[in-house]
Design a protein around this motif. Structure first.
Motif, short mmCIF file in Angstrom:
data_model
loop_
_atom_site.label_atom_id
_atom_site.label_comp_id
_atom_site.label_asym_id
_atom_site.label_seq_id
_atom_site.Cartn_x
_atom_site.Cartn_y
_atom_site.Cartn_z
N HIS A 104 94.62 83.05 61.71
CA HIS A 104 95.86 83.23 62.48
C HIS A 104 96.70 84.37 61.90
O HIS A 104 97.11 84.33 60.75
CB HIS A 104 96.64 81.91 62.45
CG HIS A 104 97.74 81.84 63.44
ND1 HIS A 104 99.05 81.98 63.09
CD2 HIS A 104 97.71 81.66 64.78
CE1 HIS A 104 99.80 81.88 64.16
NE2 HIS A 104 99.01 81.69 65.20
N GLU A 142 99.81 85.47 62.49
CA GLU A 142 101.17 85.16 62.06
C GLU A 142 101.17 84.44 60.72
O GLU A 142 102.04 84.67 59.88
CB GLU A 142 101.91 84.33 63.11
CG GLU A 142 102.40 85.11 64.31
CD GLU A 142 101.31 85.33 65.36
OE1 GLU A 142 100.21 84.72 65.23
OE2 GLU A 142 101.55 86.09 66.30
N ARG A 170 106.15 77.84 68.06
CA ARG A 170 106.46 78.71 69.18
C ARG A 170 107.03 80.02 68.65
O ARG A 170 107.50 80.10 67.53
CB ARG A 170 107.50 78.02 70.08
CG ARG A 170 107.00 76.67 70.60
CD ARG A 170 108.13 75.81 71.07
NE ARG A 170 108.92 75.39 69.91
CZ ARG A 170 109.71 74.34 69.88
NH1 ARG A 170 109.83 73.57 70.93
NH2 ARG A 170 110.41 74.03 68.80
N LYS A 171 107.01 81.05 69.48
CA LYS A 171 107.53 82.37 69.07
C LYS A 171 108.98 82.25 68.63
O LYS A 171 109.39 82.87 67.66
CB LYS A 171 107.38 83.38 70.19
CG LYS A 171 105.95 83.82 70.41
CD LYS A 171 105.92 85.18 71.08
CE LYS A 171 104.50 85.60 71.33
NZ LYS A 171 103.79 86.04 70.18
N SER A 172 109.77 81.44 69.32
CA SER A 172 111.18 81.28 68.97
C SER A 172 111.36 80.64 67.60
O SER A 172 112.33 80.91 66.90
CB SER A 172 111.90 80.45 70.04
OG SER A 172 111.32 79.16 70.14
N ASP A 173 110.41 79.82 67.17
CA ASP A 173 110.49 79.17 65.87
C ASP A 173 110.35 80.18 64.73
O ASP A 173 110.92 80.00 63.66
CB ASP A 173 109.40 78.10 65.71
CG ASP A 173 109.55 76.96 66.70
OD1 ASP A 173 110.69 76.68 67.13
OD2 ASP A 173 108.52 76.35 67.04
N HIS A 174 109.60 81.24 64.96
CA HIS A 174 109.34 82.24 63.92
C HIS A 174 110.60 82.99 63.51
O HIS A 174 110.62 83.63 62.45
CB HIS A 174 108.24 83.20 64.36
CG HIS A 174 106.90 82.57 64.41
ND1 HIS A 174 106.07 82.49 63.31
CD2 HIS A 174 106.23 81.96 65.42
CE1 HIS A 174 104.96 81.87 63.65
NE2 HIS A 174 105.03 81.54 64.92
#
Length: 189
Positions: free
Chosen positions: A26, A28, A70-74
């Motif tokens: 992964h 990220e 989720r992308k917002s969590d990053h």
């Protein structure tokens, strides 16, 4: 061949860590872990183990978790870093036998709760408390992810994405204050 001398080979986590990170699938996870190598080495050093296989497995545990964010969590780097440190420490403890599934139940309560029980102040520290002492700068009880989900990850290797999202959505920083219920804002401060 050496006669009368013992050689000790010590693994270098600092040298091996970039290789272990590169093995992750992964992107990220690789990027986040590469940016926080010093913190990873600090947690691993506090563990007292020199087993690089345990470090590799702990990194895999974190990858399983970050993979479903989720992308917002990053955007919440400090919270994800806190999750990383707690998951690494707990994973290392589980994999080296310092903690068992039953010990992880203590994540659900306060360390000081046992002192309210008769004779609680005289009881020896639990395995979980010993782990907390070993990793004194890491809050092992507050990982932003529910304790049962962390236990499921570390003991069974399973991550329920929807349950993790629901867990994160229960409070800051993953939910904005205007979306958080008023009672929880008042309770949490």
């Amino acid at each position: 061949k050496l006669i009368g001398q013992s050689l000790r080979v010590r693994p270098s986590a600092k040298d091996v860590l970039p290789v272990l990170i590169d093995l992750l699938e992964h992107k990220e996870a690789r990027d986040f872990l590469s940016a926080h190598r010093a913190e990873i080495l600090d947690v691993f050093g506090k563990s007292g183990t020199e087993n690089l296989r345990v470090l590799k497995q702990a990194l895999w545990d974190f990858e399983r978790l970050i993979r479903i964010l989720r992308k917002s969590d990053h955007a919440h780097t400090a919270a994800i870093l806190a999750i990383l440190k707690a998951v690494l420490a707990l994973s290392i403890e589980v994999r080296t036998g310092g903690l068992k599934a039953v010990d992880l139940e203590e994540m659900k309560s306060s360390r000081w709760a046992r002192y309210a029980l008769p004779g609680g102040d005289k009881a020896p520290p639990s395995n979980f408390e010993l782990a907390e002492d070993r990793y004194s700068e890491i809050d092992l009880r507050q990982t932003y992810v529910d304790a049962d989900l962390v236990t499921q990850l570390l003991v069974n290797g399973q991550v329920d994405g929807a349950a993790v999202h629901a867990s994160l959505d229960r409070g800051p920083p993953f939910v904005s204050p205007d979306q958080e219920p008023a009672w929880r804002r008042a309770w949490s401060g």
